[in-house]
Design an enzyme around this catalytic site. Structure first.
Site, mmCIF file in Angstrom:
data_model
loop_
_atom_site.group_PDB
_atom_site.id
_atom_site.type_symbol
_atom_site.label_atom_id
_atom_site.label_comp_id
_atom_site.label_asym_id
_atom_site.label_seq_id
_atom_site.Cartn_x
_atom_site.Cartn_y
_atom_site.Cartn_z
ATOM 1 N N ASP A 62 48.290 27.698 -0.379
ATOM 2 C CA ASP A 62 49.360 26.969 0.291
ATOM 3 C C ASP A 62 50.463 26.720 -0.735
ATOM 4 O OD1 ASP A 62 49.521 25.267 3.112
ATOM 5 O OD2 ASP A 62 50.771 24.407 1.525
ATOM 6 N N PHE A 112 41.081 30.423 18.751
ATOM 7 C CA PHE A 112 40.871 29.657 19.978
ATOM 8 C C PHE A 112 40.143 28.362 19.615
ATOM 9 C CE2 PHE A 112 41.103 34.111 21.175
ATOM 10 C CZ PHE A 112 42.033 34.093 22.202
ATOM 11 N N PHE A 136 38.613 21.422 31.711
ATOM 12 C CA PHE A 136 40.055 21.233 31.873
ATOM 13 C C PHE A 136 40.421 20.763 33.280
ATOM 14 C CE2 PHE A 136 39.730 23.658 28.062
ATOM 15 C CZ PHE A 136 40.796 23.264 27.288
ATOM 16 N N GLY A 186 44.807 13.151 33.594
ATOM 17 C CA GLY A 186 45.266 12.275 32.531
ATOM 18 C C GLY A 186 46.772 12.180 32.515
ATOM 19 N N CYS A 233 49.477 22.925 20.261
ATOM 20 C CA CYS A 233 49.307 24.265 20.840
ATOM 21 C C CYS A 233 49.943 24.412 22.219
ATOM 22 C CB CYS A 233 47.820 24.610 20.917
ATOM 23 S SG CYS A 233 47.052 24.860 19.303
ATOM 24 N N LYS A 268 44.772 13.732 21.791
ATOM 25 C CA LYS A 268 43.402 13.796 22.284
ATOM 26 C C LYS A 268 42.518 13.117 21.254
ATOM 27 C CE LYS A 268 41.015 17.568 21.703
ATOM 28 N NZ LYS A 268 40.515 18.954 21.746
ATOM 29 N N ARG A 315 51.437 15.057 17.667
ATOM 30 C CA ARG A 315 52.527 15.906 18.147
ATOM 31 C C ARG A 315 52.482 16.041 19.666
ATOM 32 N NH1 ARG A 315 51.544 20.904 14.105
ATOM 33 N NH2 ARG A 315 49.415 20.099 14.352
#
EC number: 1.1.1.22
Length: 463
Positions: free
Chosen positions: A30, A152, A252, A256, A263, A324, A331
């Site tokens: 990094d 994923f 899913f 909510g 993402c 979550k 974000r």
């Protein structure tokens, strides 16, 4: 195998640690020296359950190292993963690929011998072609293949998702690269995880299509929740009933305040822009994105209505700031929209989150922050549960109510049993179900599966 991972964010750090756990020798790079110094000292730059232990174990075993020298890492690697950020570009919503392109230029200058360069970052369809072109310009005689291998990983469950995935998608038509990628993922292939090889462009699009489809399921169940409230039905029963259909599935389908995070919002916008660029506007996905933004903005109105139509001069406690549970990522979090709207209406907001406080302070420095849920609600006229943290599921409701000046509990995640909230003296307002008080109890809905029951086979028409 010798693996280099460029970028130590959610994707890069988790992937690097998991590849090391598979037995590969991984060097993570990094450009931020402070982040690398923290990792070398055992401090994680992100919150992800069990990541600190996984990193520590593999560092101790000598399989995982960190540094800032990209060229040195690439020279020694058989496989190089590009795992840098691709945020939404300011102004137009396209994915910002500046970091990806800068990274591939540096990689091209450093490669020695045949190298597989893998885009792990989420990138629009056709990005791999541009990466290969840039690298060929920099290194015309270089021996390399550019491969797409989308991730994923769900924040909060990233390690489990990496180690027990539904599939591994690999986009390449280079046979040598295919053999190397097969060897890289051999532990998963031996565990019967499908390795799906396809073209590079198809692999790039799989990632966006998957996220868009999952976001569409969230948007759908949220619309059904709104209908349930008007029709005096219960969305928990609706979601359970349709989720039993194997063609739909239960995942899913939890209503909510709307989806957020790093993402779904940016990936959906990037997919919309890609579709527009190719002259095939994606009306369904455009509607999902617009509906989600509208939903997040409208969530505060539920609480305001429950408080009698105004929150001016009232104190509202917000439990949960991350988009979550089991992450520190704020974000695009629904809590941000809810808090902003409440402040605009004159409310004083106090907030608490188990992991997202530092990140939230940078975005919302003008609200009060508490050290625990009970001090957060002290003197509050209403409390809103915005994130589904496990700690909020087990709150002492009687203690919570005793510290408050009011009785409104808005449960944006439906994690508090309405009957228990009413018994503790709350007016419970959920999503997709009617408001519950001690005088107006919740209807009984049995979501348990039958034990030992054998249903007769029925001849039914397809569809």
């Amino acid at each position: 195998m010798r693996v280099a991972v460029i970028g130590v964010g959610y994707v890069g750090l988790v992937s690097g640690a998991c590849f090391a756990q598979f037995g590969h020798h991984v060097h993570c790079v990094d450009k931020d020296p402070q982040r690398i110094a923290a990792l070398c000292a055992g401090r994680m730059p992100i919150y992800e359950p069990h990541l600190d232990a996984l990193v520590a174990d593999n560092v101790a075993a000598g399989r995982l190292t960190f540094g800032t020298d990209l060229a040195a890492a690439v020279r020694d690697a058989e496989v190089v993963f590009i795992a840098v950020g691709t945020p939404a570009r300011r102004g137009d919503g396209h994915a910002d690929l500046a970091h990806v392109f800068a990274c591939c230029r540096d990689i091209a200058q450093a490669i020695q011998g045949y190298t597989v360069v893998v885009t792990k970052s989420t990138v629009p369809v056709g990005t791999g072609d541009r990466v290969e072109h840039i690298m060929r310009v920099v290194q015309p005689q270089g021996a390399f293949a550019v491969v797409s291998n989308p991730e994923f990983l769900r924040e909060g469950a990233a390690i489990a998702d990496f180690q027990h995935p539904d599939r591994i998608v690999i986009g390449t038509q280079d046979e040598r690269a295919r053999a190397i990628m097969t060897n890289l993922y051999r532990p998963l292939a031996e565990a019967a995880v499908p390795l799906f090889f396809t073209t590079r462009r198809t692999a790039e699009l799989v990632k966006y299509a998957a996220n868009a489809f999952l976001a569409m399921k969230i948007g759908f169940v949220n619309e059904m929740a709104d209908l349930c409230e008007r029709a005096d039905a219960d969305v928990a029963g609706v979601a359970y009933g349709i989720g039993l259909d194997r063609r739909i599935g239960a995942q899913f389908l939890q209503p909510g305040p709307g989806f957020g995070g790093s993402c779904f919002p940016k990936d959906i916008q990037a997919l919309i822009k890609s579709a527009q660029d190719y002259g095939v506007p994606s009306r369904i996905i455009e509607t999902v994105a617009a509906a989600n933004e509208q939903r997040k903005r409208s969530m505060a109105r539920r609480l305001i209505k429950a408080c009698g139509g105004s929150v001016r001069g009232l104190t509202v406690a917000v439990l949960g700031l991350t988009f979550k549970a089991d992450t520190d990522d704020v974000r695009e979090a629904p809590a941000t929209s809810i808090i902003t709207a409440l402040q605009d209406e004159g409310a004083e907001v106090r907030a608490y989150d188990p992991q997202g406080m530092d990140q939230a302070r940078a975005l919302m420095p003008d609200i009060a922050y508490a050290t625990d849920p009970y001090s957060c609600v002290a003197g509050a006229h209403a409390v809103a549960i915005v994130t589904e943290w496990s700690a909020f599921r087990t709150l002492d409701l009687a203690r919570l109510r005793s510290r408050m000046a009011g009785s409104v509990l808005v449960d944006y995640r439906n994690i508090i049993p309405a009957a228990e909230a009413a018994e503790a003296g709350f007016r419970h307002v959920g999503i997709g179900r009617r408001s519950v008080t001690a005088e107006r109890p919740a209807p009984r809905i049995d979501l348990t599966e039958p034990q030992g029951a054998v249903l007769p086979e029925l001849a039914v028409a397809a569809g």
